[in-house]
Design a protein around this motif. Sequence first.
Motif, PDB file in Angstrom:
ATOM      1  N   LYS A  45       0.816  -1.211   0.000  1.00 44.02           N
ATOM      2  CA  LYS A  45       0.000   0.000   0.000  1.00 44.02           C
ATOM      3  C   LYS A  45       0.854   1.267   0.000  1.00 44.02           C
ATOM      4  N   GLY A  46       2.153   1.083  -0.227  1.00 44.15           N
ATOM      5  CA  GLY A  46       3.040   2.242  -0.282  1.00 44.15           C
ATOM      6  C   GLY A  46       3.388   2.812   1.077  1.00 44.15           C
ATOM      7  N   THR A  47       3.310   2.003   2.105  1.00 47.16           N
ATOM      8  CA  THR A  47       3.509   2.482   3.476  1.00 47.16           C
ATOM      9  C   THR A  47       4.835   3.222   3.651  1.00 47.16           C
ATOM     10  N   GLY A  48       4.726   4.473   4.117  1.00 46.08           N
ATOM     11  CA  GLY A  48       5.903   5.279   4.422  1.00 46.08           C
ATOM     12  C   GLY A  48       6.653   5.811   3.227  1.00 46.08           C
ATOM     13  N   LEU A  49       6.120   5.652   2.015  1.00 43.19           N
ATOM     14  CA  LEU A  49       6.835   6.056   0.810  1.00 43.19           C
ATOM     15  C   LEU A  49       6.321   7.379   0.252  1.00 43.19           C
ATOM     16  N   LYS A  50       7.193   8.072  -0.435  1.00 41.17           N
ATOM     17  CA  LYS A  50       6.829   9.275  -1.173  1.00 41.17           C
ATOM     18  C   LYS A  50       6.786   8.886  -2.646  1.00 41.17           C
ATOM     19  N   ILE A  51       5.589   8.990  -3.244  1.00 43.05           N
ATOM     20  CA  ILE A  51       5.354   8.410  -4.565  1.00 43.05           C
ATOM     21  C   ILE A  51       4.792   9.458  -5.518  1.00 43.05           C
ATOM     22  N   ALA A  52       5.269   9.439  -6.749  1.00 43.33           N
ATOM     23  CA  ALA A  52       4.693  10.263  -7.819  1.00 43.33           C
ATOM     24  C   ALA A  52       4.300   9.356  -8.969  1.00 43.33           C
ATOM     25  N   GLY A  53       3.169   9.658  -9.579  1.00 47.04           N
ATOM     26  CA  GLY A  53       2.746   8.951 -10.777  1.00 47.04           C
ATOM     27  C   GLY A  53       2.823   9.889 -11.958  1.00 47.04           C
ATOM     28  N   PHE A  54       3.195   9.371 -13.116  1.00 43.39           N
ATOM     29  CA  PHE A  54       3.278  10.192 -14.329  1.00 43.39           C
ATOM     30  C   PHE A  54       2.453   9.542 -15.422  1.00 43.39           C
ATOM     31  N   GLY A  55       1.715  10.366 -16.172  1.00 42.31           N
ATOM     32  CA  GLY A  55       0.826   9.884 -17.216  1.00 42.31           C
ATOM     33  C   GLY A  55      -0.603  10.072 -16.740  1.00 42.31           C
ATOM     34  N   TYR A  56      -1.329   8.957 -16.626  1.00 41.59           N
ATOM     35  CA  TYR A  56      -2.627   8.985 -15.952  1.00 41.59           C
ATOM     36  C   TYR A  56      -2.603   7.886 -14.911  1.00 41.59           C
ATOM     37  N   THR A  57      -2.290   8.243 -13.684  1.00 35.94           N
ATOM     38  CA  THR A  57      -2.095   7.253 -12.620  1.00 35.94           C
ATOM     39  C   THR A  57      -3.090   7.412 -11.476  1.00 35.94           C
ATOM     40  N   ASN A  58      -4.049   8.309 -11.616  1.00 33.46           N
ATOM     41  CA  ASN A  58      -4.995   8.565 -10.526  1.00 33.46           C
ATOM     42  C   ASN A  58      -5.639   7.289  -9.977  1.00 33.46           C
ATOM     43  N   PRO A  59      -6.179   6.392 -10.827  1.00 35.97           N
ATOM     44  CA  PRO A  59      -6.827   5.190 -10.285  1.00 35.97           C
ATOM     45  C   PRO A  59      -5.856   4.247  -9.586  1.00 35.97           C
ATOM     46  N   TYR A  60      -4.593   4.316  -9.941  1.00 38.30           N
ATOM     47  CA  TYR A  60      -3.592   3.418  -9.356  1.00 38.30           C
ATOM     48  C   TYR A  60      -3.019   3.973  -8.061  1.00 38.30           C
ATOM     49  N   LEU A  61      -2.845   5.281  -8.001  1.00 38.03           N
ATOM     50  CA  LEU A  61      -2.371   5.900  -6.763  1.00 38.03           C
ATOM     51  C   LEU A  61      -3.376   5.723  -5.631  1.00 38.03           C
ATOM     52  N   GLU A  62      -4.659   5.585  -5.979  1.00 41.49           N
ATOM     53  CA  GLU A  62      -5.687   5.371  -4.952  1.00 41.49           C
ATOM     54  C   GLU A  62      -5.356   4.163  -4.091  1.00 41.49           C
ATOM     55  N   ALA A  63      -4.781   3.131  -4.703  1.00 38.94           N
ATOM     56  CA  ALA A  63      -4.485   1.898  -3.979  1.00 38.94           C
ATOM     57  C   ALA A  63      -3.278   2.028  -3.059  1.00 38.94           C
ATOM     58  N   LEU A  64      -2.459   3.053  -3.254  1.00 38.57           N
ATOM     59  CA  LEU A  64      -1.256   3.253  -2.438  1.00 38.57           C
ATOM     60  C   LEU A  64      -1.567   4.247  -1.326  1.00 38.57           C
ATOM     61  N   ASP A  65      -2.592   3.933  -0.563  1.00 39.99           N
ATOM     62  CA  ASP A  65      -3.167   4.911   0.361  1.00 39.99           C
ATOM     63  C   ASP A  65      -2.456   5.015   1.709  1.00 39.99           C
ATOM     64  N   GLU A  66      -1.368   4.273   1.876  1.00 38.55           N
ATOM     65  CA  GLU A  66      -0.582   4.422   3.101  1.00 38.55           C
ATOM     66  C   GLU A  66       0.747   5.128   2.837  1.00 38.55           C
ATOM     67  N   ALA A  67       0.862   5.725   1.669  1.00 41.32           N
ATOM     68  CA  ALA A  67       2.071   6.479   1.332  1.00 41.32           C
ATOM     69  C   ALA A  67       2.133   7.769   2.141  1.00 41.32           C
ATOM     70  N   THR A  68       3.342   8.223   2.412  1.00 39.99           N
ATOM     71  CA  THR A  68       3.529   9.498   3.108  1.00 39.99           C
ATOM     72  C   THR A  68       3.049  10.661   2.250  1.00 39.99           C
ATOM     73  N   ALA A  69       3.297  10.559   0.943  1.00 35.65           N
ATOM     74  CA  ALA A  69       2.861  11.594   0.001  1.00 35.65           C
ATOM     75  C   ALA A  69       2.635  10.947  -1.354  1.00 35.65           C
ATOM     76  N   ARG A  70       1.613  11.436  -2.079  1.00 30.84           N
ATOM     77  CA  ARG A  70       1.306  10.949  -3.420  1.00 30.84           C
ATOM     78  C   ARG A  70       1.045  12.145  -4.324  1.00 30.84           C
ATOM     79  N   PHE A  71       1.638  12.115  -5.526  1.00 34.50           N
ATOM     80  CA  PHE A  71       1.445  13.187  -6.491  1.00 34.50           C
ATOM     81  C   PHE A  71       1.087  12.574  -7.842  1.00 34.50           C
TER      82      PHE A  71
END
Length: 250
Positions: A34-60
Motif C-alpha cells: 500500500k506504499g507504506t511510508g513512501l513518497k510516490i509520484a505517478g506520471f501519465g494517468y495514474t490517478n486510479p492506481y495511486l488510490e491503492a497506495l493509500d498508506e504512502a507518506t505523500a502521493r502526487f
Amino acid sequence: MRTDILDIHDFYRSPLGGVARDFIVNRIAAAWGKGTGLKIAGFGYTNPYLEALDEATARFALAPGGQGVIRWPHGKANAACLVREYEWPIADASLDRVLIVHGLEEAPAPQRLMREVWRVLKDDGRVIIVASHRRGLWSVIDTTPFAAGRPYLRRRLEGLLRDSILRPTAWDSALFFPPVSGKLLVRVAKTWERAGAMLWPGLGGVVMVEAEKDMLTPVGLASRAGVRAIRPAIAAPQPLRHQSRRDNHT
C-alpha cells in the motif's frame, strides 16, 4: 499528440476499465503493498492506481501538458498537476517511487523521460512502468487508451531503462483477456486472466517492469602500464545520441 484526459478518465469509469485497473493494481501491490511510508509520484494517468497506495507518506499525480489533468484525489487537497514532459517540479533525489501508466507510449522522447525519472528518484528509489505490449490485443484494438502511442516489447523496454541507468529487477504482464466491452466478458475476465498468465504469459496486453536507480556503473576505461581497466564512477546520464533512421522506425 497525447490522448485527451477525458477519454482516459471515461475509460476507467467503464466496467472494462475498472477490471483492467484491478488486475494491474494487483501486480503493483505485489511489489509495493500500500506504499507504506513512501513518497510516490505517478506520471501519465495514474490517478486510479495511486488510490491503492493509500498508506504512502505523500502521493502526487503528474500529468503531461499535452494530455490535461483532472483534480485528484476527490474530497481532499488537490495533488494533481500539469507538468512539462521532462521538467518535473520535483527536487533531485526526493522520491522513493515513481509509477508510470499511460505516460511512456506517447512520450516524444522516451529516454529524456527516463532520465527525469532517474533525477527525481532517491539513491534506492524504484520505478514501475506499465506499458502497452506490442504482441497483445490491447495495443491493436483501438477501443482503450492502451492502443495509443508506441507499444513496447520487453527487450526494447529493457534497453531504454539500461541506457537511462535504471536496472530492471522484476517483470510481469497483465490484461490477457480481450479489450471488448460486455457484461459476460467482464464476468469471466478473472478466469481468462488466470489462464492467460499460465498458458501464454508473453501475450499480455501490458508489459510491466520494476527498475531501480543504478548509482554505480562503469562509465569509462582507463589505461595504465598497458593494462585496460574499468574505472567505476558514480553514474550520471550521458548526453543524448541522435537516433539512427532504423531506430526511429522500430
